[in-house]
Design an enzyme around this catalytic site. Sequence first.
Site, PDB file in Angstrom:
ATOM      1  CG  ASP A  88      -1.780  -1.227   1.340  1.00  0.00           C
ATOM      2  OD1 ASP A  88      -2.393  -1.615   0.340  1.00  0.00           O
ATOM      3  OD2 ASP A  88      -1.783  -1.826   2.428  1.00  0.00           O
ATOM      4  N   GLY A  92      -4.180  -4.102  -4.721  1.00  0.00           N
ATOM      5  CA  GLY A  92      -4.858  -3.007  -5.386  1.00  0.00           C
ATOM      6  C   GLY A  92      -3.930  -1.832  -5.588  1.00  0.00           C
ATOM      7  CG  HIS A  93      -0.923  -1.434  -7.787  1.00  0.00           C
ATOM      8  ND1 HIS A  93      -0.025  -2.016  -8.654  1.00  0.00           N
ATOM      9  CD2 HIS A  93      -0.595  -1.909  -6.564  1.00  0.00           C
ATOM     10  CE1 HIS A  93       0.796  -2.798  -7.995  1.00  0.00           C
ATOM     11  NE2 HIS A  93       0.466  -2.751  -6.725  1.00  0.00           N
TER      12      HIS A  93
END
Length: 428
Positions: free
Chosen positions: A13, A40-41
């Site tokens: 993150d 998740g980017h």
Amino acid sequence: MSCTVVLGAQWGDEGKGKIVDILTEKADVVARYSGGHNAGHTVVIGGVKYVLHLIPSGIMHGEKINIIGNGVVIDPKALLDEMNDLKTKGVTFGKGFYISKRAHVIFPFHGIIDRLREEIKGSKKIGTTGRGIGPTYAEKAARNGIRICDLFDKEVFREKLEQNVKEANFLLEQKYSSDKLDVDAIYEEYLGYAEQIRPFIAETEYLLNELYDSGKKVMMEGAQGSLLDVDFGTYPFVTSSSSTAGGACTGTGLSPVKINKIVGVLKAYTTRVGGGPFPTELFDEDGERLRKVGNEYGATTGRPRRCGWQDLVAVKYGVIVNGITHIALTKLDVLTGMPKLKVCVGYKINGEVTAVFPPEIKNLETCEPVYEVFDGWNEDISKIQNYDELPKNAKAYLDFIKKFLGISYCLVSVGTDRKETMLIEDVF
């Protein structure tokens, strides 16, 4: 020809999506090498937010080649949903998008088992996303996995799926008292997915090496962070893949001798999602402020992230095991307005101070962080494009981090948008 690896230097993150998006300007190829749709980017371009889970961040640049490598585990439904979502925002998928035949496939029973295992652990749960990542990698290691290439041979696929569903049903019935799975329904569903992704399937190991040998600039994109690596992270509170630089090679088929630079993405403070030790975690107003101002909520799950001061003991360990050559520091702007800032430079364990990141979870859970304290700044830094124009206290903070780690910055991010970035050194 060159190859640069971009990975997280903390617990994930760190803002890798934005960094890869920026560095892709100089790259020709972007290859994702580990993880699944648990990662998740987030990329913000012109005020529009794009959340990527499986697809390399280079997809935002239409002329680039994007590859999902063999080290990634793929849920075809999640992949197709992500592609369709991006299409609604104007992103196109043509000849420049490829998926490895050797990547392993996530099936519904992987997610069910993942969630049930977490449930029975109670307070000892790891904090997974429950999306089947761990069970899929476990099946891969046990040599029972089903790969993308298997989906295109109906006989082979059926035989393997029947065996895997049989084993999954045994677990679900005997251990978890859960309902049986329908092999026929799964078989038909995944044959349908196979036809939809067929145009993008390739032997990416050959493709990637051919591109490199032809003089293309390659960027390897990691998922999660170094401290979540299955070997070098805070085991067992880790992911199930190799998120360190070594995974870039095993997850794509590109040789280590072809890697030139390794960029460690480092948040200006520290966050963590899920269970596991976190020596510098804050439970006070400072921690809540970091979460609120930094919008520290998971891009994939929406879970609030645990927030704390910068931990350079942990990051230095990441520098060592990865061979990081450059720092890409993100979210410096989040610290603006905080009167005092702390940086951890050692752990006090059993009465002794050490700069070693220990493998024992108990030591990490009970250690006392040793801090250096810095004065903060109040000036808005989001539009600054030159390092020397930063407030004196901001530069002092950055200079200390750089000196402690012994490596230089390639860029410093001072806002969420692509333009809010100071480019310092080329890494291609």
